[in-house]
Design an enzyme around this catalytic site. Structure first.
Site, PDB file in Angstrom:
ATOM      1  N   PRO A 176      -2.299  21.815  22.764  1.00  0.00           N
ATOM      2  CA  PRO A 176      -2.743  20.451  23.040  1.00  0.00           C
ATOM      3  C   PRO A 176      -4.054  20.440  23.828  1.00  0.00           C
ATOM      4  O   PRO A 176      -4.265  21.259  24.721  1.00  0.00           O
ATOM      5  CB  PRO A 176      -1.608  19.880  23.905  1.00  0.00           C
ATOM      6  N   GLY A 177      -4.933  19.543  23.463  1.00  0.00           N
ATOM      7  CA  GLY A 177      -6.173  19.372  24.225  1.00  0.00           C
ATOM      8  C   GLY A 177      -6.212  17.947  24.744  1.00  0.00           C
ATOM      9  O   GLY A 177      -6.075  17.669  25.935  1.00  0.00           O
TER      10      GLY A 177
ATOM     11  N   ARG B 125     -17.943   9.971  21.063  1.00  0.00           N
ATOM     12  CA  ARG B 125     -16.822   9.582  20.195  1.00  0.00           C
ATOM     13  C   ARG B 125     -17.011   8.243  19.470  1.00  0.00           C
ATOM     14  O   ARG B 125     -16.767   8.163  18.275  1.00  0.00           O
ATOM     15  CB  ARG B 125     -15.503   9.587  20.977  1.00  0.00           C
TER      16      ARG B 125
ATOM     17  N   CYS C 230     -31.842   5.568  21.912  1.00  0.00           N
ATOM     18  CA  CYS C 230     -32.560   4.872  20.840  1.00  0.00           C
ATOM     19  C   CYS C 230     -31.942   5.139  19.477  1.00  0.00           C
ATOM     20  O   CYS C 230     -32.520   5.824  18.617  1.00  0.00           O
ATOM     21  CB  CYS C 230     -34.027   5.262  20.868  1.00  0.00           C
ATOM     22  N   GLU C 231     -30.743   4.653  19.305  1.00  0.00           N
ATOM     23  CA  GLU C 231     -30.002   4.725  18.045  1.00  0.00           C
ATOM     24  C   GLU C 231     -29.115   3.498  18.017  1.00  0.00           C
ATOM     25  O   GLU C 231     -28.448   3.194  19.020  1.00  0.00           O
ATOM     26  CB  GLU C 231     -29.053   5.942  18.015  1.00  0.00           C
TER      27      GLU C 231
ATOM     28  N   TYR D 195     -17.047   8.872  15.581  1.00  0.00           N
ATOM     29  CA  TYR D 195     -15.775   8.592  14.889  1.00  0.00           C
ATOM     30  C   TYR D 195     -15.419   7.111  14.907  1.00  0.00           C
ATOM     31  O   TYR D 195     -14.264   6.764  14.667  1.00  0.00           O
ATOM     32  CB  TYR D 195     -14.608   9.334  15.559  1.00  0.00           C
TER      33      TYR D 195
ATOM     34  N   TYR E 133     -12.962  15.543  25.013  1.00  0.00           N
ATOM     35  CA  TYR E 133     -14.064  15.402  24.053  1.00  0.00           C
ATOM     36  C   TYR E 133     -15.113  14.405  24.551  1.00  0.00           C
ATOM     37  O   TYR E 133     -15.747  13.707  23.764  1.00  0.00           O
ATOM     38  CB  TYR E 133     -13.524  15.010  22.662  1.00  0.00           C
TER      39      TYR E 133
HETATM   40  N1  LLP Z   1      -6.101  23.672  17.986  1.00  0.00           N
HETATM   41  C1  LLP Z   1      -7.091  23.707  17.065  1.00  0.00           C
HETATM   42  C2  LLP Z   1      -7.173  24.844  16.143  1.00  0.00           C
HETATM   43  C3  LLP Z   1      -8.027  22.659  17.003  1.00  0.00           C
HETATM   44  O1  LLP Z   1      -8.993  22.690  16.083  1.00  0.00           O
HETATM   45  C4  LLP Z   1      -7.925  21.569  17.901  1.00  0.00           C
HETATM   46  C5  LLP Z   1      -8.896  20.470  17.871  1.00  0.00           C
HETATM   47  C6  LLP Z   1      -6.879  21.592  18.851  1.00  0.00           C
HETATM   48  C7  LLP Z   1      -5.990  22.651  18.859  1.00  0.00           C
HETATM   49  C8  LLP Z   1      -6.692  20.498  19.860  1.00  0.00           C
HETATM   50  O2  LLP Z   1      -6.396  19.296  19.279  1.00  0.00           O
HETATM   51  P1  LLP Z   1      -5.978  18.033  20.180  1.00  0.00           P
HETATM   52  O3  LLP Z   1      -4.637  18.341  20.784  1.00  0.00           O
HETATM   53  O4  LLP Z   1      -7.004  17.858  21.225  1.00  0.00           O
HETATM   54  O5  LLP Z   1      -5.928  16.910  19.230  1.00  0.00           O
HETATM   55  N2  LLP Z   1     -13.952  15.740  18.934  1.00  0.00           N
HETATM   56  C9  LLP Z   1     -12.820  15.091  18.303  1.00  0.00           C
HETATM   57  C10 LLP Z   1     -11.598  15.996  18.267  1.00  0.00           C
HETATM   58  C11 LLP Z   1     -11.854  17.289  17.568  1.00  0.00           C
HETATM   59  C12 LLP Z   1     -10.641  18.177  17.547  1.00  0.00           C
HETATM   60  C13 LLP Z   1     -10.959  19.515  17.028  1.00  0.00           C
HETATM   61  N3  LLP Z   1      -9.868  20.433  17.055  1.00  0.00           N
HETATM   62  C14 LLP Z   1     -12.541  13.780  19.019  1.00  0.00           C
HETATM   63  O6  LLP Z   1     -13.218  13.450  19.981  1.00  0.00           O
HETATM   64  O7  LLP Z   1     -11.656  13.038  18.604  1.00  0.00           O
END
Ligand code: LLP
Length: 416
Positions: free
Chosen positions: A275-276, A313, A343-344, A317, A370
């Site tokens: 988890p991130g 973000r 400037c976008e 997105y 992120y």
């Molecule tokens: N493991 C792998 C292999 C991943 O590619 C990712 C995220 C995670 C774990 C963690 O995922 P999470 O639990 O955070 O959903 N920048 C984007 C999100 C990109 C995620 C990329 N991979 C945003 O701001 O929504």
């Protein structure tokens, strides 16, 4: 739940008035709550219960050293996607055995570095990469621990930029290929098969795709067992979404792990989760000053000093973050399009009802994941500072860049 709450119309981060942070460090400024980060990590750990598990925090969500250090001290493992992320962890003394290395493009030198420090596991994304790892391990006379990342062809039903589980994605290996590759890996002299890996996307708002993916992986595990390939762990990646607005209703971490563990029942497999966002998103806010209010015949803009370079973000997105006043004013709120200084035209946060005047401050919520990690210097803007609040104390965990930082690595040719 987080620790950013109002007291008498004034926003606090834990015990610290947010206005004090602004007075000390200015804006734009990221603020994180230590209690929230720890609460989230512990919660995920708790809901996994007694099932053998390892939480490998996805470093890309927020790679500030103070945050990594905090999580390491809780006993966290880590999921990385580059040597840079590895170096950050090594710098703070994390045991490399607690690290899994994901990503589609691990270079030879990155593989060599990871092998030399004895990384916990490589999550392998292709045959070519597996052969590269074998070659590097052979040269170093080491055995490389690996898992193959399976692509289960599951629709994560999230923004297409952050969906990774469909067949046309660059991520993962199709099951039929993976089957052959595991059999091949078993015969390789310097490879040890540890587990199996899968990550279908990020900001998932329902459990169904996770269950579909896990069922797919478990069928694959059973098939491989029949072929004499056994796994110690199953890594289901990250991806559970978070509420970006208070009214959003999402599965809880408890629902999420319960649904995974239910399917895993009866199989002696350690569960790895990466988890991130779940840990960091609601543990951070981005503070910004309202520089100007500008009216046109069709709308009112609130022009703030944080932009898409600070928080990408919304522009990338079409993401919407809740935005609230640091100090609530009495009286009626008005409708504003909140925009940044870059400037976008895509440098916009969205439409909000706010009670503000120029010179007031806003907090963009759910910005801990992120946010800072995706920040850039576009428009020659300095990267923001970052502050960690711990009870009544604030710690500066990243200084605002200086003007010199902006060009300190550049060289003119033939300077006069
Ligand atoms: N493991 C792998 C292999 C991943 O590619 C990712 C995220 C995670 C774990 C963690 O995922 P999470 O639990 O955070 O959903 N920048 C984007 C999100 C990109 C995620 C990329 N991979 C945003 O701001 O929504």
């Amino acid at each position: 739940m987080d620790h950013f709450n109002y007291r008498h119309d004034e926003l606090y981060a834990e015990e610290v008035p947010v206005a004090d942070i602004i007075a000390q460090y200015g804006t734009p400024c990221y603020v994180y709550s230590r209690a929230t980060i720890e609460r989230h990590w512990r919660l995920i750990d708790e809901v996994c219960g007694k099932w053998p598990h390892r939480i490998c925090y996805a470093v890309k969500a927020n790679d500030n050293l103070a945050i990594l250090d905090l999580l390491a001290r809780l006993g966290s493992g880590f999921d990385i996607v580059s040597q840079g992320e590895l170096e950050r962890l090594l710098y703070i003394g994390v045991d490399p055995k607690r690290i899994v290395f994901s990503g589609v493009a691990k270079s030879e030198s990155e593989i060599n570095r990871a092998l030399s420090v004895q990384i916990g596991c490589f999550n392998v994304e292709s045959e070519a990469e597996l052969m590269q790892i074998q070659q590097c391990a052979h040269k170093q006379n080491k055995v490389a621990p690996i898992a193959l990342r399976i692509n289960p062809n599951v629709d994560a039903k999230t923004h297409p930029y952050i969906a990774t589980g469909l067949r046309d994605s660059k991520f993962g290996i199709e099951a039929a290929f993976a089957e052959k590759l595991y059999l091949q890996a078993k015969l390789l002299s310097h490879i040890e098969i540890k587990g199996i890996d899968c990550h279908i996307g990020s900001q998932l708002t329902s459990l169904e795709p996770f269950k579909q993916a896990l069922n797919f992986v478990l069928d694959f595990v059973d098939k491989m067992k029949g072929l004499g390939i056994f796994f110690k762990h199953i890594d289901m990646g990250g991806g559970l979404g978070v509420p970006y607005h208070r009214e959003d209703s999402l599965p809880t971490p408890a629902d999420y792990t319960a649904s995974l563990l239910e399917l895993l029942k009866g199989r002696p497999l350690e569960l790895i989760l990466e988890p991130g966002r779940l840990i960091m998103a609601n543990a951070g806010i981005l503070l910004s000053r309202v520089e100007y209010i500008k009216s046109s015949s069709v709308k009112q803009f609130a022009i703030i000093d944080a932009g898409m370079n600070d928080l990408l973000r919304p522009a990338l997105y079409q993401a919407s973050h809740e935005i609230i006043e640091v100090k609530k004013r009495q009286g009626a709120a008005a409708q504003y399009e909140v925009v940044g200084p870059v400037c976008e035209s895509s440098d916009r946060f969205g439409e909000y009802s706010l009670g503000i005047q120029s010179g007031d401050y806003l907090a963009i919520r759910t910005a801990g994941a992120y946010g800072a990690s995706m920040a850039s210097r576009y428009n020659a803007r300095r990267r923001a500072c970052e502050v960690m609040v711990e009870g009544g104390t604030m710690h500066l965990i990243r200084e605002r860049e200086t003007w010199e930082d902006l060009f300190s690595h550049e060289h003119r040719i033939n300077p006069s």
